[in-house]
Design an enzyme around this catalytic site. Structure first.
Site, PDB file in Angstrom:
ATOM      1  N   LYS A   1       5.822  -7.076  -8.466  1.00  0.00           N
ATOM      2  CA  LYS A   1       7.239  -6.675  -8.568  1.00  0.00           C
ATOM      3  C   LYS A   1       8.069  -7.309  -7.449  1.00  0.00           C
ATOM      4  O   LYS A   1       9.149  -7.827  -7.695  1.00  0.00           O
ATOM      5  CB  LYS A   1       7.371  -5.138  -8.515  1.00  0.00           C
ATOM      6  CG  LYS A   1       6.608  -4.419  -9.619  1.00  0.00           C
ATOM      7  CD  LYS A   1       6.942  -2.937  -9.667  1.00  0.00           C
ATOM      8  CE  LYS A   1       6.536  -2.180  -8.418  1.00  0.00           C
ATOM      9  NZ  LYS A   1       5.067  -2.060  -8.236  1.00  0.00           N
TER      10      LYS A   1
ATOM     11  N   ARG B   1       9.369   6.783  -9.260  1.00  0.00           N
ATOM     12  CA  ARG B   1       7.903   6.821  -9.340  1.00  0.00           C
ATOM     13  C   ARG B   1       7.406   8.121  -9.935  1.00  0.00           C
ATOM     14  O   ARG B   1       6.196   8.286 -10.090  1.00  0.00           O
ATOM     15  CB  ARG B   1       7.325   6.684  -7.943  1.00  0.00           C
ATOM     16  CG  ARG B   1       6.784   5.290  -7.585  1.00  0.00           C
ATOM     17  CD  ARG B   1       6.343   5.348  -6.157  1.00  0.00           C
ATOM     18  NE  ARG B   1       5.400   4.392  -5.728  1.00  0.00           N
ATOM     19  CZ  ARG B   1       5.694   3.293  -5.036  1.00  0.00           C
ATOM     20  NH1 ARG B   1       6.949   2.965  -4.810  1.00  0.00           N
ATOM     21  NH2 ARG B   1       4.736   2.523  -4.582  1.00  0.00           N
TER      22      ARG B   1
ATOM     23  N   ARG C   1      -4.069  -9.240   0.605  1.00  0.00           N
ATOM     24  CA  ARG C   1      -2.682  -9.498   1.041  1.00  0.00           C
ATOM     25  C   ARG C   1      -2.569  -9.395   2.561  1.00  0.00           C
ATOM     26  O   ARG C   1      -3.139  -8.489   3.176  1.00  0.00           O
ATOM     27  CB  ARG C   1      -1.793  -8.440   0.375  1.00  0.00           C
ATOM     28  CG  ARG C   1      -0.329  -8.675   0.516  1.00  0.00           C
ATOM     29  CD  ARG C   1       0.422  -8.072  -0.632  1.00  0.00           C
ATOM     30  NE  ARG C   1       0.497  -6.610  -0.578  1.00  0.00           N
ATOM     31  CZ  ARG C   1       1.146  -5.878  -1.473  1.00  0.00           C
ATOM     32  NH1 ARG C   1       1.753  -6.441  -2.484  1.00  0.00           N
ATOM     33  NH2 ARG C   1       1.169  -4.569  -1.355  1.00  0.00           N
TER      34      ARG C   1
ATOM     35  N   ARG D   1      -1.430  -4.503   5.857  1.00  0.00           N
ATOM     36  CA  ARG D   1      -0.715  -3.224   5.889  1.00  0.00           C
ATOM     37  C   ARG D   1      -1.727  -2.086   5.794  1.00  0.00           C
ATOM     38  O   ARG D   1      -2.695  -2.196   5.042  1.00  0.00           O
ATOM     39  CB  ARG D   1       0.221  -3.145   4.663  1.00  0.00           C
ATOM     40  CG  ARG D   1       1.657  -3.453   4.982  1.00  0.00           C
ATOM     41  CD  ARG D   1       2.486  -3.653   3.721  1.00  0.00           C
ATOM     42  NE  ARG D   1       2.411  -2.545   2.767  1.00  0.00           N
ATOM     43  CZ  ARG D   1       3.031  -2.547   1.588  1.00  0.00           C
ATOM     44  NH1 ARG D   1       3.757  -3.575   1.218  1.00  0.00           N
ATOM     45  NH2 ARG D   1       2.935  -1.510   0.777  1.00  0.00           N
TER      46      ARG D   1
ATOM     47  N   ARG E   1      -3.853   4.723  -4.299  1.00  0.00           N
ATOM     48  CA  ARG E   1      -2.504   4.446  -4.799  1.00  0.00           C
ATOM     49  C   ARG E   1      -2.519   4.199  -6.308  1.00  0.00           C
ATOM     50  O   ARG E   1      -1.592   4.594  -7.015  1.00  0.00           O
ATOM     51  CB  ARG E   1      -1.913   3.227  -4.072  1.00  0.00           C
ATOM     52  CG  ARG E   1      -1.538   3.537  -2.628  1.00  0.00           C
ATOM     53  CD  ARG E   1      -1.284   2.284  -1.819  1.00  0.00           C
ATOM     54  NE  ARG E   1      -0.083   1.574  -2.226  1.00  0.00           N
ATOM     55  CZ  ARG E   1       0.186   0.305  -1.884  1.00  0.00           C
ATOM     56  NH1 ARG E   1      -0.672  -0.369  -1.154  1.00  0.00           N
ATOM     57  NH2 ARG E   1       1.298  -0.257  -2.282  1.00  0.00           N
TER      58      ARG E   1
END
Ligand code: AMP
Length: 224
Positions: free
Chosen positions: A16, A91, A130, A163, A174
């Site tokens: 996204k 969400r 990532r 992160r 998640r």
């Protein structure tokens, strides 16, 4: 031309943010990413940031009341008046209802919801690799988009980090939260005729082309 009010929906790591960058280059839209807003609040050490961090590190959602308050204020900012691109909000059904009410008050409508579809296994591989430059926000991937020197930013050479919420165990949490609390929005927006599924497993340039076609169609329908 009429305004574009868009939502990017899909699991974390579905691309996204990457697509949002391209959409913002093509269309002049206010970009509202609640995850970025929360990370900024955490970095500033505000009360909101301190409260949000506990949930974010655990891979859980920040409570609706907190998010809806923060979002509603942002939606009313001047730059969002002529169109917006939402990334990471809504969400939950409660957040979607709150968005609908806020737009009704402002006499505005949603144009469409782009749903990025990517299977869970791909998501875990994507997110766990990532790495970000905390200063600039530049994002790399150890396999798919590695920096020239491992662990270092191409532009300013600073150290890249993972992160906290990108660790594999947090990613799985998640994803579970996404399926439980966010996925019901797919039916919610489908019932309202707003849903536009996009295959998020292709290369970013291909996904971008699909997005561009969907948005061009939406804009034509709106201006008709
Ligand atoms: P993101 O960068 O969108 O993946 O968001 C990172 C984290 O911020 C999420 O895992 C949540 O803990 C929190 N967050 C961001 N947006 C929302 C939202 N709309 N509702 C609840 N929590 C959120």
């Amino acid at each position: 031309m009429s305004e574009l009010n868009l939502i990017l929906l899909g699991p974390p790591g579905a691309g996204k943010g990457t697509q949002a960058e391209r959409i913002r280059e093509d269309f002049d839209l206010a970009y509202i990413a609640t995850g970025d807003m929360l990370r900024q609040a955490v970095a500033e050490g505000s009360d909101l940031g301190r409260e949000a961090k506990r949930y974010m590190d655990a891979g859980e959602l920040v409570p609706d009341a907190v998010i809806i308050g923060m979002f509603s204020e942002r939606l009313r900012a001047d730059d969002a008046r002529d169109g917006f691109l939402l990334d990471g909000f809504p969400r939950t059904i409660a957040q979607a209802d709150a968005l609908g009410e806020a737009l009704m008050e402002l006499g505005r409508d949603l144009t469409g919801v782009l749903l990025f579809e990517v299977p869970d296994e791909d998501i875990v591989r994507r997110i766990s690799g990532r790495r970000v430059n905390p200063g600039s926000g530049r994002v790399y991937h150890v396999d798919f988009d590695p920096p020239k020197v491992a662990g270092r930013d191409d532009v300013d050479g600073s150290e890249l980090v993972q992160r906290d919420d990108d660790r594999p165990e947090t990613v799985r949490k998640r994803l579970a939260v996404y399926h439980e609390q966010t996925a019901p929005l797919i039916a919610y927006y489908e019932e309202r005729g707003l849903l536009h599924p996009i295959d998020g497993t292709c290369a970013p340039a291909e996904v971008a082309e699909h997005v561009r076609r969907s948005l061009a169609t939406l804009q034509r329908e709106q201006d008709f």
